[in-house]
Design a protein around this motif. Structure first.
Motif, short mmCIF file in Angstrom:
data_model
loop_
_atom_site.label_atom_id
_atom_site.label_comp_id
_atom_site.label_asym_id
_atom_site.label_seq_id
_atom_site.Cartn_x
_atom_site.Cartn_y
_atom_site.Cartn_z
N MET A 1 31.09 30.71 43.59
CA MET A 1 30.35 31.36 42.54
C MET A 1 29.32 30.37 42.02
SD MET A 1 33.44 33.34 40.60
CE MET A 1 32.50 34.55 39.75
N ASP A 2 28.20 30.90 41.65
CA ASP A 2 27.11 30.07 41.15
C ASP A 2 27.05 30.20 39.62
OD1 ASP A 2 24.62 29.06 40.31
OD2 ASP A 2 23.72 29.52 42.26
N PRO A 3 27.52 29.17 38.90
CA PRO A 3 27.54 29.26 37.43
C PRO A 3 26.18 29.54 36.81
CG PRO A 3 28.83 27.37 38.18
CD PRO A 3 28.10 27.93 39.38
N GLU A 52 32.79 44.77 51.90
CA GLU A 52 33.16 45.52 50.70
C GLU A 52 33.24 44.59 49.50
OE1 GLU A 52 36.41 48.38 50.64
OE2 GLU A 52 36.30 48.40 52.83
N LEU A 53 33.80 43.41 49.71
CA LEU A 53 33.91 42.44 48.62
C LEU A 53 32.53 41.98 48.16
CD1 LEU A 53 35.77 40.81 46.83
CD2 LEU A 53 35.93 39.10 48.66
N ARG A 54 31.66 41.70 49.09
CA ARG A 54 30.29 41.31 48.73
C ARG A 54 29.59 42.39 47.90
NH1 ARG A 54 29.81 39.45 54.52
NH2 ARG A 54 30.09 37.20 54.38
N ASN A 55 29.91 43.65 48.20
CA ASN A 55 29.25 44.77 47.53
C ASN A 55 29.99 45.26 46.29
OD1 ASN A 55 27.10 44.88 49.37
ND2 ASN A 55 28.35 45.99 50.83
N LEU A 56 30.90 44.46 45.78
CA LEU A 56 31.62 44.83 44.57
C LEU A 56 30.63 44.88 43.40
CD1 LEU A 56 34.42 45.30 43.20
CD2 LEU A 56 34.39 42.86 42.68
N PRO A 57 30.47 46.05 42.77
CA PRO A 57 29.50 46.16 41.67
C PRO A 57 30.01 45.49 40.39
CG PRO A 57 30.57 48.27 42.05
CD PRO A 57 31.10 47.33 43.08
N ILE A 58 29.08 44.84 39.70
CA ILE A 58 29.36 44.19 38.42
C ILE A 58 28.25 44.61 37.47
CG2 ILE A 58 29.56 41.98 37.21
CD1 ILE A 58 30.52 40.79 39.90
N LEU A 68 28.64 41.32 43.55
CA LEU A 68 29.27 40.01 43.63
C LEU A 68 28.44 39.07 44.49
CD1 LEU A 68 31.64 38.29 42.73
CD2 LEU A 68 32.93 39.13 44.70
N ARG A 69 27.83 39.59 45.54
CA ARG A 69 27.00 38.77 46.43
C ARG A 69 25.81 38.15 45.70
NH1 ARG A 69 25.52 44.19 48.28
NH2 ARG A 69 23.42 44.59 47.50
N ASP A 70 25.39 38.76 44.57
CA ASP A 70 24.25 38.25 43.82
C ASP A 70 24.59 36.97 43.04
OD1 ASP A 70 22.64 40.41 44.64
OD2 ASP A 70 23.38 41.64 42.97
N ILE A 71 25.87 36.75 42.78
CA ILE A 71 26.27 35.59 41.97
C ILE A 71 27.26 34.68 42.68
CG2 ILE A 71 25.82 36.67 39.74
CD1 ILE A 71 28.83 37.33 39.61
N VAL A 74 30.04 34.89 49.17
CA VAL A 74 31.32 35.47 49.57
C VAL A 74 31.47 35.29 51.07
CG1 VAL A 74 32.73 37.55 49.57
CG2 VAL A 74 31.10 37.16 47.71
N GLN A 75 32.47 34.50 51.46
CA GLN A 75 32.68 34.20 52.87
C GLN A 75 34.12 34.42 53.26
OE1 GLN A 75 31.41 30.27 53.93
NE2 GLN A 75 29.59 30.38 52.65
#
Length: 140
Positions: A1-3, A52-58, A68-71, A74-75
């Motif tokens: 995660m990128d603080p 699916e995890l990368r596309n988890l909406p926040i 989630l991929r925006d912040i 996810v690997q």
């Protein structure tokens, strides 16, 4: 995660963690380390792919939907070793099984025993044993 990205969207690590937890996911995904502490991130069971995890909406405090991929990067990768399991001073494989909240504990326990019996037949050179079984408290 990128603080910095998390802060830029007006979020906190705790808010992201809560969003992930409330999405009914359940498996360990890693941790976030800052200068002051280390937070473990867990996801619980419904995600079937890394995509699916990368596309988890926040949703940000401003009402903007990000993913989630925006912040976070996810690997699906190999996690650094944090714990070592030993039994009788020998390295071993420790398997811990946790039931989902809506599952029957006794049925899960019986299923695990059946699966271990199948594995014993396939992998004849290995030994296995139960070190702890919480369902004994339910059965007795």
């Amino acid at each position: 995660m990128d603080p910095k990205k998390i802060e830029g969207y007006g979020l906190t690590i705790a808010q992201v963690q809560q969003t992930v937890a409330s999405s009914n996911l359940d498996f360990p995904t890693g941790n976030v380390s800052t200068r002051d502490n280390r937070t473990t991130i867990r996801l619980a069971g419904k995600v079937t792919s890394i995509e699916e995890l990368r596309n988890l909406p926040i949703t940000t405090p401003a009402g903007v939907q990000i993913y989630l991929r925006d912040i976070a990067d996810v690997q699906d990768g190999i996690k650094e070793i944090e714990k070592v399991a030993r039994l009788d001073r020998q390295n071993t494989i420790l398997l811990q099984v946790f039931k989902q909240s809506d599952a029957n504990a006794v049925a899960v326990s019986e299923g695990v025993k059946r699966q271990l019996d199948r594995w014993k037949k396939i992998m004849q050179a290995t030994r296995s044993r139960f070190l702890s079984q919480m369902t004994l408290l339910i059965l007795h």
